[in-house]
Design an enzyme around this catalytic site. Structure first.
Site, PDB file in Angstrom:
ATOM      1  N   ARG A 103       0.831  -1.319  -0.091  1.00  9.40           N
ATOM      2  CA  ARG A 103       0.032   0.037  -0.050  1.00  9.40           C
ATOM      3  C   ARG A 103       0.755   1.334   0.033  1.00  9.40           C
ATOM      4  O   ARG A 103       1.670   1.477   0.846  1.00  9.40           O
ATOM      5  CB  ARG A 103      -0.913   0.075   1.265  1.00  9.40           C
ATOM      6  CG  ARG A 103      -1.700   1.009   1.297  1.00  9.40           C
ATOM      7  CD  ARG A 103      -2.892   1.110   2.197  1.00  9.40           C
ATOM      8  NE  ARG A 103      -2.287   1.033   3.722  1.00  9.40           N
ATOM      9  CZ  ARG A 103      -3.112   1.112   4.753  1.00  9.40           C
ATOM     10  NH1 ARG A 103      -4.557   0.823   4.706  1.00  9.40           N
ATOM     11  NH2 ARG A 103      -2.631   1.001   5.860  1.00  9.40           N
TER      12      ARG A 103
ATOM     13  N   THR B 171      -1.216   7.532  -1.296  1.00  7.07           N
ATOM     14  CA  THR B 171      -2.192   7.578  -1.949  1.00  7.07           C
ATOM     15  C   THR B 171      -3.292   6.193  -1.329  1.00  7.07           C
ATOM     16  O   THR B 171      -4.207   6.352  -1.704  1.00  7.07           O
ATOM     17  CB  THR B 171      -1.964   6.901  -3.429  1.00  7.07           C
ATOM     18  OG1 THR B 171      -1.451   5.621  -3.609  1.00  7.07           O
ATOM     19  CG2 THR B 171      -1.029   8.147  -4.114  1.00  7.07           C
TER      20      THR B 171
ATOM     21  N   ASP C  76       3.232  -7.081  10.719  1.00  9.24           N
ATOM     22  CA  ASP C  76       4.211  -6.774  11.775  1.00  9.24           C
ATOM     23  C   ASP C  76       4.099  -7.749  13.051  1.00  9.24           C
ATOM     24  O   ASP C  76       4.972  -8.141  13.474  1.00  9.24           O
ATOM     25  CB  ASP C  76       4.332  -5.247  11.980  1.00  9.24           C
ATOM     26  CG  ASP C  76       4.828  -4.355  10.997  1.00  9.24           C
ATOM     27  OD1 ASP C  76       5.797  -4.902  10.244  1.00  9.24           O
ATOM     28  OD2 ASP C  76       4.465  -3.156  11.138  1.00  9.24           O
TER      29      ASP C  76
END
Length: 216
Positions: free
Chosen positions: A111, A115, A210
């Site tokens: 991602r 944007t 993560d």
């Protein structure tokens, strides 16, 4: 949390008590990486049970220790699990414990933090994907753009039987995905309140990648 009665018809929230319990443990900030990984795998296995409850079966002749009988087995080609990298692997691994013969594909998307749009960097899929039921997995359906892009890529590759599965969804992501792909059933364990200004699901569980791999 979102009101499930207002969800699109193609969206299924898996409300099994074990799923809800394990998801609560998964959300907690103090859950260690190893425990997070184990819980994600267990939830994914339970999700796979729900996603595959309508698989076609056929009868075959077998011999038990006592006699010959007609018994049901899965019909057609084995299904395919497609992981949206990298966090999708944490879901795919759990589903493979229940579906060890499934083919596995990967779509790499990240991602753009400016944007919030997906950028493709990798794609590897079975050649006969058009002949298989394809389950696309990603832990979080946030903005919905990555999932919608992945489904579009798979349709371009010939996939015609598609389902999408995630641990958590935001209403904004569901709106984007169901509008772009109204023909694709969506399965999630919960629909949370909203996205924040960074595009994270609230209350959510943080960054799934993560937390799965201990990278933050």
């Amino acid at each position: 949390m979102a009101d499930n009665t207002t969800l699109p018809a193609q969206v299924t929230v898996i409300g099994h008590p074990l799923v809800r319990h394990k998801l609560t443990l998964l959300r907690q900030v103090g859950t260690a990486t190893s425990e997070f990984r184990r819980l994600a795998r267990e939830i994914s296995l339970l999700m796979a049970y729900e996603l595959t409850r309508d698989l076609p079966i056929e009868l075959t002749e077998i011999e038990t220790p006592l006699e010959v009988m007609q018994a049901p087995i899965l019909a057609g080609k084995k299904l395919c699990i497609v992981s949206i990298l990298r966090a999708g692997n944490g879901i795919a691994d759990g589903m493979l414990e229940l579906l060890p013969s499934a083919r596995v594909g990967h779509v790499g998307l990240f991602r753009d933090h400016e944007t919030l749009r997906p950028v493709e960097y990798y794609r590897k899929l079975p050649e006969d994907i058009g002949d298989r039921l394809v389950i696309v997995v990603d832990p979080m359906l946030a903005t919905g753009h990555s999932a919608a892009a992945a489904l579009a890529l798979l349709k371009q590759a010939g996939a015609t039987q598609l389902r999408f599965a995630c641990l958590l969804a935001a209403p904004e992501g569901l709106e984007v995905l169901t509008r772009a792909h109204p023909d694709v059933p969506v399965f999630t364990c919960a629909v949370d309140r909203q996205l924040d200004e960074r595009g994270y699901i609230r209350p959510g569980l943080g960054d799934a990648g993560d937390r799965l791999y201990g990278t933050k």
